[in-house]
Write an enzyme that holds these catalytic residues in place. Structure first.
Site, PDB file in Angstrom:
ATOM      1  N   ASP A 274      41.898  41.891  33.965  1.00 58.09           N
ATOM      2  CA  ASP A 274      42.270  43.521  34.283  1.00 58.09           C
ATOM      3  C   ASP A 274      43.781  43.579  34.452  1.00 58.09           C
ATOM      4  O   ASP A 274      44.292  42.356  35.027  1.00 58.09           O
ATOM      5  CB  ASP A 274      41.402  44.007  35.247  1.00 58.09           C
ATOM      6  N   ASP A 495      37.568  41.423  39.476  1.00 53.46           N
ATOM      7  CA  ASP A 495      37.179  41.709  40.864  1.00 53.46           C
ATOM      8  C   ASP A 495      36.248  42.823  41.256  1.00 53.46           C
ATOM      9  O   ASP A 495      35.823  42.906  42.254  1.00 53.46           O
ATOM     10  CB  ASP A 495      38.461  41.694  41.954  1.00 53.46           C
ATOM     11  N   ASP A 499      33.651  45.218  36.240  1.00 55.32           N
ATOM     12  CA  ASP A 499      33.854  43.550  35.643  1.00 55.32           C
ATOM     13  C   ASP A 499      32.611  42.786  35.408  1.00 55.32           C
ATOM     14  O   ASP A 499      32.510  41.820  35.053  1.00 55.32           O
ATOM     15  CB  ASP A 499      35.092  42.888  36.149  1.00 55.32           C
TER      16      ASP A 499
END
Length: 710
Positions: A274, A495, A499
């Site tokens: 990300d 995180d 995800d």
């Protein structure tokens, strides 16, 4: 392979002592004892030494991992003494009051008492990926993840009574990290285990009744053949290397939750991540407000929205720093932000419905979206505020790029690792930020909503882009699967709850310790410092570990292959086996044992191509064939020239040593000072042993051997 931190001391000790190969070695030692040729029991000293080293190293690493595991342990917020305090989930009891916040993984079954727009993802239990909104009186189950809002709940089941436990945790199990090496070694052990006993019995029969050896010599020759076939050193080396690797990575602030993840990490050639927390610091700042209507109370409304929910993220933190809390507003209804909706909604009594989020999800006005794209092209993050579905204005925010981002991307480019950025933000914004951070390929971007749904079609276009914007959690998962279907070894760094699905399906899932409980629990590796830049050291360490294992595996596999071939050929020829156990102990100790431990501890990073067995066999198979050819030729030559058994035994030992040291030299290329010193030392030990103690190792004095051959 079970994680080191999860094993008790007794489990570690027993796993190194009570093994199939140790039992087999004990039986073989007993047979040698019966034969009366006690010196040939030397191999048991090596077996005991291996076990002691293995136990010692794993216990040492266990102490390190146990200390670090506290960081990733799942905690619960239990109400006691007038406040919510964190406690271990094992301490929860039926009837306790607990609080759940965004990103938490629910550890026990509960009934909702109060809700602040809580939504949970129950996909790990039900397979349904859509978030479920929970109301007062609803139940939430262990294994679910909080993806929006927060709640206060009462514990109704713990331990074995949990719903997830009743399902035998089938739905909750994550995909294990891939380990091509473990699979290959497992197959080798399986096939060799099947072959050991029948080949050993046949070899004994031939030694006793065809080669006409004494019972004592027949037993010793058979033991030599079987010992050589046992790939025990390969198993020990792999186990210890993985265990030491866990310890090394722990010292670099990476907690390995599955040992197999080290290999997957070493072989990763596509790394998905990300933008937030990797390229950028994760912090945002409000740059300006851009009105799109005549409404004058935009700042006041944002002062309500920013404080409407107890749980916060980077966006709401930035809004809170910029807008003071609006007093007196009454919130009639509210729905928190989620990664699938891409917006939050608050209904203010007397004012109406307000929504704040991604422009693409809140309006279809082409002119408005075009204005948003202008800001996105400058690398800004754009939020749209609407009132009763009418556009009110833009909130422009900026990301803070990490200082070490360019250096980190340069490292991965040098190591031939592709980077894929999977972000929920505007793809143009992410692209601009990526290029500014030192990733020129980031100019190739796409809105993930425009990607095909079918995996076959997705696989065709996935390689065309580096940046994927407006990615939902399900689309992240689909992209990871498509990359793997194309033959890539995929790592996923994340995180957040959004995800989790991608982390679960990646070959190697890597979470940040500062991230959500759900991400940490599902990941294979957790970065304890939550710093993406540390991935440079961690990937490098993983490659060092696996390259060392592959290098020395060639030594052990050469021995296993030539031992099997020798047994089969000498059964067919009906001749005495060319080695006795004490000779194999000398060859194994100097050309395999000592070098393997030295080479396994080297810090020498290499790119690891796929195909563990193919890489190892490239060295070991030709060497094994060379060994077998040499020994068979010596045996036939000895019969032709009527050489004595002692002379033949001497020639076999010398030939075996020469070929074995040839393999060692091959795996030491490129030669370094340490490797050169290692080769000189072990060759010196071997030569010294046969010169000083020829009788002990079953060979003629060297001068006598030379005179006979001349």
């Amino acid at each position: 392979m079970k994680g080191t931190a999860s094993r008790s001391r007794w489990e570690i000790i027993s796993s190194h002592i009570f093994t199939y190969f140790n039992f087999l070695n004990l039986v073989l030692a007993g047979l040698v004892l019966v034969s009366g040729q006690y010196k040939n029991m030397l191999f048991m000293g090596i077996v005991v030494t291996n076990a002691v080293i293995g136990i010692g190293q794993e216990l040492k690493v266990k102490r390190i991992i146990d200390a670090l595991s506290v960081v990733t342990a799942t905690k619960a917020r239990r109400y006691e003494n007038g406040e919510f305090c964190k406690c271990d989930i094992e301490l929860l009891r039926d009837g306790d009051t607990v609080r759940f916040l965004l990103g938490d993984q629910i550890p026990v079954d509960c009934e909702i008492l109060e809700t602040d727009g809580i939504e949970v993802n129950e996909s790990l239990l039900t397979g349904e990926s859509l978030a479920v909104q929970k109301k007062k009186g609803d139940f939430v189950y262990s294994g679910s993840d909080v993806v929006a809002g927060s709640a206060i709940a009462k514990v109704v089941h713990t331990g074995e009574e949990n719903y997830a436990t009743q399902l035998v945790k089938k739905a909750k199990t994550k995909r294990r990290a891939t380990s091509e090496m473990q699979d290959a070694i497992g197959r080798i052990i399986k096939y060799v285990s099947y072959a050991l006993i029948p080949i050993g019995l046949l070899l004994f029969f031939i030694q006793r009744y065809s080669a006409h050896n004494t019972l004592s010599d027949s037993i010793v020759n058979t033991v030599a053949g079987v010992i050589g076939m046992i790939p025990e050193g390969l198993v020990l080396l792999t186990s210890i290397s993985f265990i030491l690797g866990v310890g090394r990575l722990a010292r670099k602030n990476a907690l390995v939750q599955e040992m197999e993840a080290i290999e997957a990490l070493a072989r990763v050639d596509v790394l998905c991540l990300d933008k937030t927390g990797t390229i950028t610091t994760g912090d945002l700042q409000v740059e300006e407000l851009v009105p799109l209507s005549e409404e004058k109370d935009m700042a006041e409304v944002l002062g309500v929205l920013a404080y409407a929910f107890e749980e916060t993220n980077a966006t709401t933190e930035a809004l809170r720093r910029y807008f003071p809390k609006t007093q007196g507003a009454v919130i009639a209804e509210k729905v928190p932000f989620s990664s699938s909706r891409k917006h939050m909604r608050v209904t203010i009594a007397g004012k109406g419905d307000y929504r704040l989020g991604a422009p693409e999800y809140l309006t279809e006005n082409g002119k408005t979206l075009a204005r948003a794209e202008v800001y996105a092209a400058e690398g800004m993050r754009v939020l749209l505020l609407t009132h009763d579905k009418n556009e009110v204005g833009f909130i422009i925010l900026s990301d803070i790029i990490k200082a070490d981002a360019a250096e980190t991307f340069a490292f991965f480019r040098e190591k031939n690792v592709q980077i894929k950025i999977l972000s929920g933000d505007n793809p143009l914004t992410v692209s601009v930020v990526g290029v500014r951070a030192g990733l020129p390929e980031a100019k190739n971007y796409v809105d993930a909503r425009e990607l095909p749904e079918e995996e076959e079609e997705l696989r065709k276009v996935i390689g065309n882009y580096t940046v994927f914007g407006r990615v939902s959690p399900e689309k992240k998962q689909a992209i990871v699967k498509a990359l793997e279907a194309e033959g890539n070894v995929t790592g996923m760094v994340g995180d957040g709850v959004n995800d989790v699905l991608a982390l679960k399906d990646a070959d190697c899932g890597i979470a940040m310790a500062a991230g959500s409980d759900a991400a940490k629990q599902i990941a294979h590796i957790v970065l304890l410092d939550s710093d993406f830049a540390s991935m440079k050291q961690i990937v490098g360490e993983g490659r060092t570990i696996i390259s060392n294992i592959e290098r020395v595996s060639a030594l052990y596999l050469t021995k296993t292959i030539y031992s099997i071939l020798l047994c089969l050929i000498y059964i067919i020829l009906g001749k005495s086996y060319p080695f006795i156990p004490i000779q194999l102990s000398l060859i194994g100790g100097t050309a395999i044992g000592i070098p393997s431990f030295v080479l396994a501890l080297e810090h020498h990073e290499e790119t690891i191509p796929r195909g563990f067995l193919r890489n190892v066999l490239r060295v070991s198979l030709p060497a094994a064939i060379c060994m077998v050819g040499s020994l068979v030729a010596i045996t036939l030559m000895g019969e032709w020239f009527s050489l004595s058994e002692l002379i033949l035994s001497s020639m076999h030992l010398i030939a075996g040593g020469i070929v074995s040291f040839g393999v060692l030299l091959a795996v030491c290329i490129p030669m370094s000072r340490v490797r050169f010193a290692l080769c000189v030392t072990v060759i010196g030990i071997f030569v010294g042993a046969i010169l000083l103690f020829p009788g002990f190792f079953g060979m003629a004095p060297v001068m006598h051997l030379i005179m006979t051959l001349l």
